[in-house]
Design an enzyme around this catalytic site. Structure first.
Site, mmCIF file in Angstrom:
data_model
loop_
_atom_site.group_PDB
_atom_site.id
_atom_site.type_symbol
_atom_site.label_atom_id
_atom_site.label_comp_id
_atom_site.label_asym_id
_atom_site.label_seq_id
_atom_site.Cartn_x
_atom_site.Cartn_y
_atom_site.Cartn_z
ATOM 1 N N LYS A 162 -1.100 -0.319 -3.986
ATOM 2 C CA LYS A 162 -2.107 -1.278 -4.406
ATOM 3 C C LYS A 162 -3.511 -0.708 -4.401
ATOM 4 O O LYS A 162 -4.248 -0.817 -5.362
ATOM 5 C CB LYS A 162 -2.039 -2.504 -3.497
ATOM 6 N N ASN A 206 -4.252 7.460 7.098
ATOM 7 C CA ASN A 206 -4.348 7.091 5.686
ATOM 8 C C ASN A 206 -5.465 7.923 5.078
ATOM 9 O O ASN A 206 -6.602 7.887 5.555
ATOM 10 C CB ASN A 206 -4.662 5.602 5.527
ATOM 11 N N GLY A 207 -5.159 8.664 4.025
ATOM 12 C CA GLY A 207 -6.158 9.508 3.375
ATOM 13 C C GLY A 207 -5.577 10.860 3.034
ATOM 14 O O GLY A 207 -4.356 11.058 3.034
ATOM 15 N N ARG A 257 0.814 -1.216 0.000
ATOM 16 C CA ARG A 257 0.000 0.000 0.000
ATOM 17 C C ARG A 257 0.852 1.273 0.000
ATOM 18 O O ARG A 257 0.312 2.381 -0.115
ATOM 19 C CB ARG A 257 -0.933 0.010 1.216
ATOM 20 N N TRP A 268 2.646 5.940 1.504
ATOM 21 C CA TRP A 268 2.715 6.331 0.100
ATOM 22 C C TRP A 268 2.552 7.850 0.082
ATOM 23 O O TRP A 268 1.522 8.383 0.478
ATOM 24 C CB TRP A 268 1.617 5.658 -0.713
#
Length: 604
Positions: free
Chosen positions: A599, A100-101, A27, A74
């Protein structure tokens, strides 16, 4: 895009965090970090680059803490660096978060927090979250988190730990995936299922607008207003081995070779003398009034959706249909009403753009059907009707088995829809018969891997490759080009073969690699003529075609078995995946974790 883990329990937290991050590194792998917490304070370790750098940082030290959070990044805001790595902590080092976001209004929040005296050390949008929680913290972290999330615009899955509650993890979710699990050793959370399979197969998918409070022996879920929520747990039929490489060197290689089995599983109970799609009853649609159908997806899933849309257009020409990138759908002012069917395709079921398109469709009262691989994903939960592929966990960033299972399920769906609408595909009996043969056909394609490996040598000193095909073959070459560029970094373009002479043939020179498909009988001869035009200009051609096509003019030929033309994309996909894989290995690329990619694209 990023991967999150959290653990609170009776034993050390770090082993769960690190094994989870290892399984979630697909990810994002720009940086990784963990925060461990106990009564004495927060202990944060983070490092730029792959997870192995964090592992080196943690070696040789004792980490007895029973609560912790982890993150693999990421990069979206701020370059990959130690400072931009998660977790982020407040200035007093008493609160730590992973995120995450994307926080869309972070600039406005950051400006106000700076005015209030809060120092910022990173370029990320995520750092505003920990300072905002700190701003509202008056001794009750749950209430501080409640107040903070009300100001956050965009998407987030958050884990929060603090010195004041060292035996608790607070988890909040809006438009980014988060699952919760529990076992005898403790409670935990993660961005995706593979991270928890070693500990449990029973999970709770957190819904948008919910906060979970995790303790070693207890899990409670609230909405953002603080109301206690009912928990909906589900059992995941995956095993730990499904998320491991086994005897293969890479996940991509393993997943390519798993396709005969997962295709068989996807077709199980679907195809006999006819196609069975009992789930369509859930749509509650008046088929006689159906006005239009949209196929919506991103990336590889969009290539599968485009293929299906072309089949639907051929088989049901009177019903308008459109294949569109979900990322563009919201902004195109497309006509939607209660007599519209929207078909969404996604491996993860968490793709942000696809979920946004689904939300728009539901606002306009359109009927929604999703094709998804992950049980309990957001797309599956929110759609009127869901059809599951049975690909199992797909770990490699470049999709292989998820794509082919999408293709077979979409073909089944197109047959069922055409029958609902009073139409029938050409040679439908042959089509259904060949659907049942697909697992064996894919085995035959895998048997050609050594030939494909040899042909891939032509990429050794090449920076460019061109893929061409007509009709249904065009969608296959678009996916083939995407696969090659994803894993080998070869610049790969796909063209309709008949369009070559309208510009792209200017790119063809001596030694240029051209991969051509000619599996559609009605246009194969014209495609062959187009390919011969590239040979006349020095192209090094690899041709994928049928058993009976005349190929005397070609040196490198791969043949697919006799199969209904509507299914030719599936054996062709296997060959194109192998070509991309061996091309990437030849160039020394990390095929499982290509640069700049992740991903599950959970940001817009």
């Amino acid at each position: 895009m990023c991967g999150i883990t959290g653990f609170v329990g009776k034993g050390e937290a770090l082993p769960f965090l690190m094994q989870g991050l290892n399984k979630l590194e697909y990810r994002g792998y720009d940086s990784a970090g963990v925060t461990l917490v106990d009564d004495n304070g927060l202990y944060t370790f983070k490092s730029k680059g792959r997870l192995c750098h964090l592992e080196d940082l943690l070696k040789g030290k004792s980490h007895p803490q029973k609560t912790g959070i982890g993150h693999t990044r990421w990069a979206t805001h701020g370059i990959p660096s130690n400072l931009n790595s998660h977790p982020h902590t407040n200035a007093k080092n008493t609160i730590s978060i992973v995120h995450n976001g994307i926080i869309e209004n972070y600039q406005a929040i950051k400006k106000e927090l700076i005015r209030q005296g809060y120092p910022f050390v990173s370029q990320t949008d995520s750092e505003v979250i920990v300072h905002l929680i700190d701003y509202y913290d008056r001794g009750n972290l749950f209430e501080a988190l409640q107040k903070a999330v009300r100001y956050l615009e965009g998407s987030f899955a958050l884990c929060v730990v603090s010195v004041q509650d060292p035996d608790t993890i607070y988890v909040a979710k809006k438009e980014s995936p988060m699952i919760i699990g529990h076992c005898a050793s403790g409670s935990f959370c993660a961005s995706d299922i593979p991270a928890v399979l070693e500990y449990t197969k029973d999970i709770l998918s957190l819904e948008d607008g919910q906060i979970a409070v995790l303790k070693a022996d207890e899990i409670q879920v609230y909405d953002f207003q603080g109301e206690l929520q009912k928990q909906k747990w589900m059992h995941i039929p995956y095993d730990l081995q499904a998320a491991q490489k086994g005897d293969y060197d890479t996940f991509m290689e393993k997943e390519i070779h798993e396709q005969p089995y997962v295709l068989s599983e996807t077709l199980r109970g679907r195809v006999d003398n006819d196609v069975r799609m009992d789930e369509l009853k859930e749509l509650n649609i008046n088929w006689e009034k159906l006005e239009r159908v949209y196929f919506l997806a991103c990336g590889t899933a969009l290539n599968a959706a485009s293929y299906a849309q072309d089949l639907f257009r051929q088989w049901v020409p009177a019903c308008p249909s459109f294949a569109l990138a979900a990322s563009e759908f919201r902004y195109g002012n497309y006509y939607l009403n209660s007599d519209t069917l929207c078909i969404f395709v996604s491996q993860s079921g968490e793709t942000a753009d696809t979920l946004a398109a689904l939300q728009l469709a539901k606002e306009k009262q359109a009927k929604t059907l999703s094709i998804v691989n992950v049980l309990g994903s957001s797309l599956a939960r929110k759609s009127d009707c869901t059809l599951y592929t049975c690909a199992g966990p797909e770990i490699a960033v470049a999709s292989t088995k998820a794509y082919t299972t999408q293709l077979v399920l979409l073909v089944c769906l197109m047959i069922a829809l055409s029958e609902k609408l009073g139409r029938q595909p050409k040679d439908v009996s042959k089509l259904i018969e060949d659907l049942q043969r697909i697992p064996e056909i894919t085995k035959a394609m895998l048997a050609q891997q050594e030939i494909v490996k040899d042909y891939a040598q032509c990429l050794k000193d090449q920076k460019d490759a061109y893929f061409i095909g007509r009709r249904l073959d065009y969608f296959s070459v678009v996916e083939g080009a995407l696969k090659l560029k994803e894993v080998s970094y070869v610049h790969a373009d796909a063209y309709i073969a008949g369009e070559l002479k309208h510009g792209p043939i200017a790119l063809i020179d001596k030694g240029t690699v051209v991969i051509a498909l000619a599996t559609q009988e009605e246009v194969a001869s014209k495609t062959i003529s187009n390919i011969e035009e590239t040979i006349a200009r020095g192209a090094n051609v690899i041709l994928i075609t049928t058993q009976h096509q005349d190929t005397h003019a070609f040196q490198k030929v791969l043949r697919i078995p006799d199969v209904h033309p509507a299914l030719a994309a599936i054996p062709a996909a296997i060959l194109l995946q192998l070509f991309a894989y061996y091309g990437a290995v030849l160039k020394g690329c990390d095929v499982d974790k290509p640069r700049n990619l992740a991903k599950s694209v959970t940001v817009e």
